[in-house]
Design a protein around this motif. Structure first.
Motif, PDB file in Angstrom:
ATOM      1  N   VAL A 145       0.878  -1.181   0.000  1.00 55.73           N
ATOM      2  CA  VAL A 145       0.000   0.000   0.000  1.00 55.73           C
ATOM      3  C   VAL A 145       0.907   1.221   0.000  1.00 55.73           C
ATOM      4  O   VAL A 145       1.597   1.498   0.987  1.00 55.73           O
ATOM      5  CB  VAL A 145      -0.931   0.008   1.225  1.00 55.73           C
ATOM      6  N   PHE A 146       0.915   1.948  -1.117  1.00 53.64           N
ATOM      7  CA  PHE A 146       1.803   3.092  -1.291  1.00 53.64           C
ATOM      8  C   PHE A 146       0.980   4.363  -1.477  1.00 53.64           C
ATOM      9  O   PHE A 146       0.042   4.390  -2.284  1.00 53.64           O
ATOM     10  CB  PHE A 146       2.708   2.910  -2.513  1.00 53.64           C
ATOM     11  N   LEU A 161       1.851  13.168   4.727  1.00 49.63           N
ATOM     12  CA  LEU A 161       0.464  12.970   4.316  1.00 49.63           C
ATOM     13  C   LEU A 161       0.294  11.680   3.510  1.00 49.63           C
ATOM     14  O   LEU A 161      -0.663  10.927   3.721  1.00 49.63           O
ATOM     15  CB  LEU A 161      -0.008  14.166   3.489  1.00 49.63           C
ATOM     16  N   SER A 162       1.219  11.401   2.603  1.00 46.93           N
ATOM     17  CA  SER A 162       1.104  10.200   1.778  1.00 46.93           C
ATOM     18  C   SER A 162       1.199   8.937   2.628  1.00 46.93           C
ATOM     19  O   SER A 162       0.495   7.950   2.385  1.00 46.93           O
ATOM     20  CB  SER A 162       2.161  10.192   0.674  1.00 46.93           C
ATOM     21  N   LYS A 163       2.066   8.955   3.659  1.00 50.63           N
ATOM     22  CA  LYS A 163       2.180   7.798   4.555  1.00 50.63           C
ATOM     23  C   LYS A 163       0.915   7.648   5.401  1.00 50.63           C
ATOM     24  O   LYS A 163       0.422   6.525   5.624  1.00 50.63           O
ATOM     25  CB  LYS A 163       3.395   7.968   5.454  1.00 50.63           C
ATOM     26  N   GLN A 164       0.373   8.753   5.892  1.00 46.51           N
ATOM     27  CA  GLN A 164      -0.853   8.694   6.686  1.00 46.51           C
ATOM     28  C   GLN A 164      -2.008   8.125   5.860  1.00 46.51           C
ATOM     29  O   GLN A 164      -2.821   7.332   6.367  1.00 46.51           O
ATOM     30  CB  GLN A 164      -1.215  10.085   7.205  1.00 46.51           C
ATOM     31  N   TYR A 184       1.987  -6.895   5.068  1.00 52.41           N
ATOM     32  CA  TYR A 184       1.776  -5.627   4.383  1.00 52.41           C
ATOM     33  C   TYR A 184       3.059  -4.804   4.359  1.00 52.41           C
ATOM     34  O   TYR A 184       3.828  -4.814   5.319  1.00 52.41           O
ATOM     35  CB  TYR A 184       0.687  -4.810   5.078  1.00 52.41           C
ATOM     36  N   GLU A 185       3.237  -4.101   3.268  1.00 53.81           N
ATOM     37  CA  GLU A 185       4.312  -3.108   3.161  1.00 53.81           C
ATOM     38  C   GLU A 185       3.652  -1.761   2.946  1.00 53.81           C
ATOM     39  O   GLU A 185       2.957  -1.564   1.940  1.00 53.81           O
ATOM     40  CB  GLU A 185       5.241  -3.443   2.001  1.00 53.81           C
ATOM     41  N   ILE A 186       3.837  -0.844   3.869  1.00 49.84           N
ATOM     42  CA  ILE A 186       3.155   0.450   3.832  1.00 49.84           C
ATOM     43  C   ILE A 186       4.207   1.540   3.665  1.00 49.84           C
ATOM     44  O   ILE A 186       5.140   1.643   4.482  1.00 49.84           O
ATOM     45  CB  ILE A 186       2.354   0.715   5.127  1.00 49.84           C
ATOM     46  N   ARG A 187       4.052   2.356   2.629  1.00 49.76           N
ATOM     47  CA  ARG A 187       5.031   3.417   2.386  1.00 49.76           C
ATOM     48  C   ARG A 187       4.330   4.689   1.903  1.00 49.76           C
ATOM     49  O   ARG A 187       3.307   4.630   1.222  1.00 49.76           O
ATOM     50  CB  ARG A 187       6.055   2.993   1.339  1.00 49.76           C
TER      51      ARG A 187
END
Length: 224
Positions: A145-146, A161-164, A184-187
């Motif tokens: 999820v990027f 903001l993009s990470k939130q 999950y990989e969250i960036r």
């Protein structure tokens, strides 16, 4: 331009330069060079009529003088690249990219959030639930999820903001999918990796997005 530490995690590293051809809404586009011939019909090389793809590896003569290789150089083995199918809504708010091995969904920030906000809108849960259903159907065990922004404001604010926003989408996905054993990989990449021109509002709108990607059929699910 900043790059992530691990290039393998760069969201657009795979298939760079093989971007989709744009067309009318909802139309699928195989990302491969097409040939036009009289009669107004586009065909892929190797197909008699209509749209089709000949996936046979081409015959290449490494000894052909016309190739003009330098002394001692040799050709690598021929291989077939993935064909990318792209379906985009009329306004570009939602986009689905599909290859034989991966699926990627891109939702514009305006579809999910208010302006300069990471709080999901009421309609966002329905769209995220549809993606969760696809993840479940494919048996995916690894999901990325990027989040991305445009280039307005400071780069630091865009990163946060993009990470939130990526975190907010991840939270709903994990709730929808429960204990599915998914990693999950969250960036949050901020203004990096734009997919459109930040010089126009239409372009900036496309760049403000959250992408969810995962392998197809990873858990042995049947692919349709």
């Amino acid at each position: 331009m900043r790059f992530p530490d691990d290039r393998l995690h760069a969201p657009h590293a795979e298939g760079r330069g093989l971007g989709p051809r744009r067309g009318r809404a909802g139309r699928q586009h195989a990302v491969r060079r097409r040939r036009w011939r009289p009669g107004g019909r586009d065909t892929f090389p190797g197909h008699a009529s209509g749209y089709g793809v000949d996936l046979a590896a081409p015959e290449v003569d490494g000894d052909s003088p016309g190739l003009k290789l330098r002394d001692g150089a040799t050709l690598a083995s021929a291989r077939v690249l993935d064909i990318v199918s792209v379906v985009e809504s009329e306004g570009g708010e939602e986009r689905r990219e599909e290859t034989s091995s991966n699926l990627k969904f891109a939702l514009q920030a305006e579809v999910l959030f208010g302006k300069d906000s990471a709080k999901l809108s009421g309609a966002a849960n329905t769209r995220i639930a549809e993606i969760a259903s696809e993840i479940r159907d494919q048996g995916a065990k690894r999901v990325r999820v990027f989040g991305f922004t445009d280039n307005l404001g400071s780069a630091a604010h865009g990163d946060v903001l993009s990470k939130q926003r990526a975190d907010a989408v991840h939270k709903v996905l994990s709730q929808q999918l429960g204990g599915s054993g998914i990693s999950y990989e969250i960036r949050g990449y901020g203004e990096d990796y734009p997919i459109a021109d930040n010089g126009t509002e239409d372009g900036r709108k496309k760049n403000r997005r959250v992408e969810v990607s995962f392998p197809r059929g990873e858990g042995g699910a049947t692919q349709s």
